[in-house]
Design an enzyme around this catalytic site. Sequence first.
Site, mmCIF file in Angstrom:
data_model
loop_
_atom_site.group_PDB
_atom_site.id
_atom_site.type_symbol
_atom_site.label_atom_id
_atom_site.label_comp_id
_atom_site.label_asym_id
_atom_site.label_seq_id
_atom_site.Cartn_x
_atom_site.Cartn_y
_atom_site.Cartn_z
ATOM 1 N N LYS A 3 66.234 71.606 77.548
ATOM 2 C CA LYS A 3 67.204 71.514 76.456
ATOM 3 C C LYS A 3 67.677 72.889 75.962
ATOM 4 C CE LYS A 3 66.653 66.761 75.205
ATOM 5 N NZ LYS A 3 66.192 65.737 74.292
ATOM 6 N N ARG A 25 59.079 63.229 78.572
ATOM 7 C CA ARG A 25 60.201 62.781 79.414
ATOM 8 C C ARG A 25 60.792 64.025 80.055
ATOM 9 N NH1 ARG A 25 65.658 62.673 78.774
ATOM 10 N NH2 ARG A 25 66.810 60.951 79.718
HETATM 11 N N1 PMM Z 1 67.230 63.103 75.497
HETATM 12 C C1 PMM Z 1 68.247 62.816 76.341
HETATM 13 C C2 PMM Z 1 68.395 61.523 76.867
HETATM 14 N N2 PMM Z 1 67.521 60.548 76.555
HETATM 15 N N3 PMM Z 1 65.593 59.826 75.420
HETATM 16 C C3 PMM Z 1 64.590 60.070 74.575
HETATM 17 N N4 PMM Z 1 63.714 59.095 74.269
HETATM 18 N N5 PMM Z 1 64.407 61.296 74.011
HETATM 19 C C4 PMM Z 1 65.261 62.334 74.261
HETATM 20 O O1 PMM Z 1 65.070 63.424 73.686
HETATM 21 C C5 PMM Z 1 66.344 62.109 75.158
HETATM 22 C C6 PMM Z 1 66.493 60.810 75.719
HETATM 23 C C7 PMM Z 1 69.220 63.882 76.721
HETATM 24 O O2 PMM Z 1 68.770 64.592 77.820
HETATM 25 P P1 PMM Z 1 69.087 64.284 79.391
HETATM 26 O O3 PMM Z 1 70.537 64.603 79.612
HETATM 27 O O4 PMM Z 1 68.177 65.196 80.086
HETATM 28 O O5 PMM Z 1 68.807 62.874 79.742
#
Ligand code: PMM
Length: 282
Positions: A221, A261
Amino acid sequence: MTEPQASAAPGPALPTIIGILNITPDSFSDGGRYLDFGDAVAHGAQMAAEGADIVDVGGESTRPGAERVDAATETARVVDAIAALAERGLTVSIDTTRAAVAAAAIEAGASVVNDVSGGLADPDMARVVADTGVRWILMHWRGHSADMQRLAHYDNVVADVKAELEDRVEAALDSGVDRDNLILDPGIGFAKTAEHNWRLSAHLHEFVALGYPLLFASSRKTYLGKLLEDESGKPRPVGQREAATLATSILAFEAGAWGVRVHDVAGTADARAVWAATKRAL
Ligand code: PMM
């Protein structure tokens, strides 16, 4: 004198690794890479082989400023890959804020709903989760991506995010969702400045103390890129934030998080093995 058999001790439960599979043209890190069905399924299966306990499939980018797609497009991007991964015996979550997309994904075999809006974006989401009995990740959220950075104002970010998450839990329970199916997430980067993200990271144990499994999701991030900016002030590129991400994951394990995640499952699985071996040796 013989040493007690440290390796015989059961040790702590291993934290969960959720591997990210974005089937989108525009996600900030892996946008466009897995739009092809075969590529998406192969990547999901590879992450599972590397140690992912759950593969999180998303069909809409939530990066700051992202434009929304309609529900039919979002569903069409994810359902076939979810069905193929579930068929292989993998645990699949659907990363969506829409009840209709969640319902289609559950029908296809998903058993976790990862809702970055914590149930706020779609009033029907709680019913879908309650009716199907799947697990529900409630993330702290204040608004859709297009304007979320405008919403990054708090009196005390730790106390405010905790209180807002507790409101989401209450709403979920009122809708008949089983408390054992809830997982909380402080929402790193969602309506948060870098300083807010660091404060939340430093106080993760307080979120763990709420009594629900806690998910921490920092992978690649922006705040990590900002921390590691070069002398000219240029942020560290997205693809070079893995070591920083791993450091945050280990800190989250140490704070008692239920899971992380991440994009880099293999590296995270190694870090988890180191963490668990250290704990077993206590
Ligand atoms: N961040 C993203 C997408 N989904 N889900 C949860 N539970 N927590 C998060 O912080 C989160 C998420 C955005 O990041 P990506 O583009 O890497 O999916």
